[in-house]
Design an enzyme around this catalytic site. Sequence first.
Site, PDB file in Angstrom:
ATOM      1  N   ARG A 180      10.034-163.790  54.724  1.00 47.85           N
ATOM      2  CA  ARG A 180      10.235-162.612  55.581  1.00 47.85           C
ATOM      3  C   ARG A 180      10.830-163.042  56.918  1.00 47.85           C
ATOM      4  NH1 ARG A 180       5.288-158.784  56.387  1.00 47.85           N
ATOM      5  NH2 ARG A 180       6.939-157.456  57.219  1.00 47.85           N
ATOM      6  N   CYS A 236       4.137-160.506  64.577  1.00 47.03           N
ATOM      7  CA  CYS A 236       4.181-160.486  63.115  1.00 47.03           C
ATOM      8  C   CYS A 236       4.990-159.257  62.705  1.00 47.03           C
ATOM      9  CB  CYS A 236       2.772-160.478  62.530  1.00 47.03           C
ATOM     10  SG  CYS A 236       1.756-159.085  63.080  1.00 47.03           S
TER      11      CYS A 236
END
Length: 286
Positions: A180, A236
């Site tokens: 990611r 995040c």
Amino acid sequence: MQNVVPMKWLFARLYEPDIVIVDCRFQLGKPDAGREAYEESHIPGAVYLDLEKDLSAPIEEHGGRHPLPDIAELTATLSRAGIGNATRVVAYDDQGGAMASRLWWLLKYLGQEQVFVMDEGFSAWKAAGLLVNAEQKVLIPAPFLASVQHNMLVEVEEVQEIVAAADGSVVLIDSREAPRYRGEVEPIDKVAGHIPGAINRFWKDALGENGGWKDAEGQAARFADLPRDKSLVVYCGSGVTATPNVLALQEAGFSKVKLYAGSWSDWISYVDNPIAIGDEAERKYG
């Protein structure tokens, strides 16, 4: 300061009157699963706080997928749960400590000192044969007065300045899985990639093979290349799984650690913000 406590530490203090145990179990994509699991069984005396209903604000155009809750509303929620300024709080979940760390960070942000995450989580507690029940505690409200620690938080404007400067004076840490981070996959957010200049430290690397938290030495090894005299900004996808890395950095002895609470989902809500793909070049800090 100790942030993670063993299960036996909590078991020995289950009925001490100044302790409030908070069940933070939550599954992304299954918003009722955590509460249902709590109602089925939990650590005796535990209260339940929901990631999205209690520990986040409603989603808006900006602020990310889990915006920080309004301070007045959060303090009222904590008060109703029996958490006051003199309370010792122990949070647990079954998600590796991610959800419990969100509550840990929020309470630290509000000035609460005596707040801990229970090591390993509920399944390990149950597997160890420790007490569980389905009884719901009668809640006695406690007064909670917030003393907001503004130095723990950065907003998007500050991150934009860090990216524009690109001088290494602040270290950006992306807490998501490497694919990611590199922009190879993006199962949740609308845009893939990472904030330019950020390095990758997957939050689950804070845990050992048994699922428990690594000790201070183990955490320090994860961040051995990072400078201790510079500010570290952690993010995040939505500001939740960054908090275990904030905790781990504190355990490792870093003192200048801040959270970008809106995180990647907030960053990409501004169309002019730059996006990076792939790995960042090796950096030397010093």
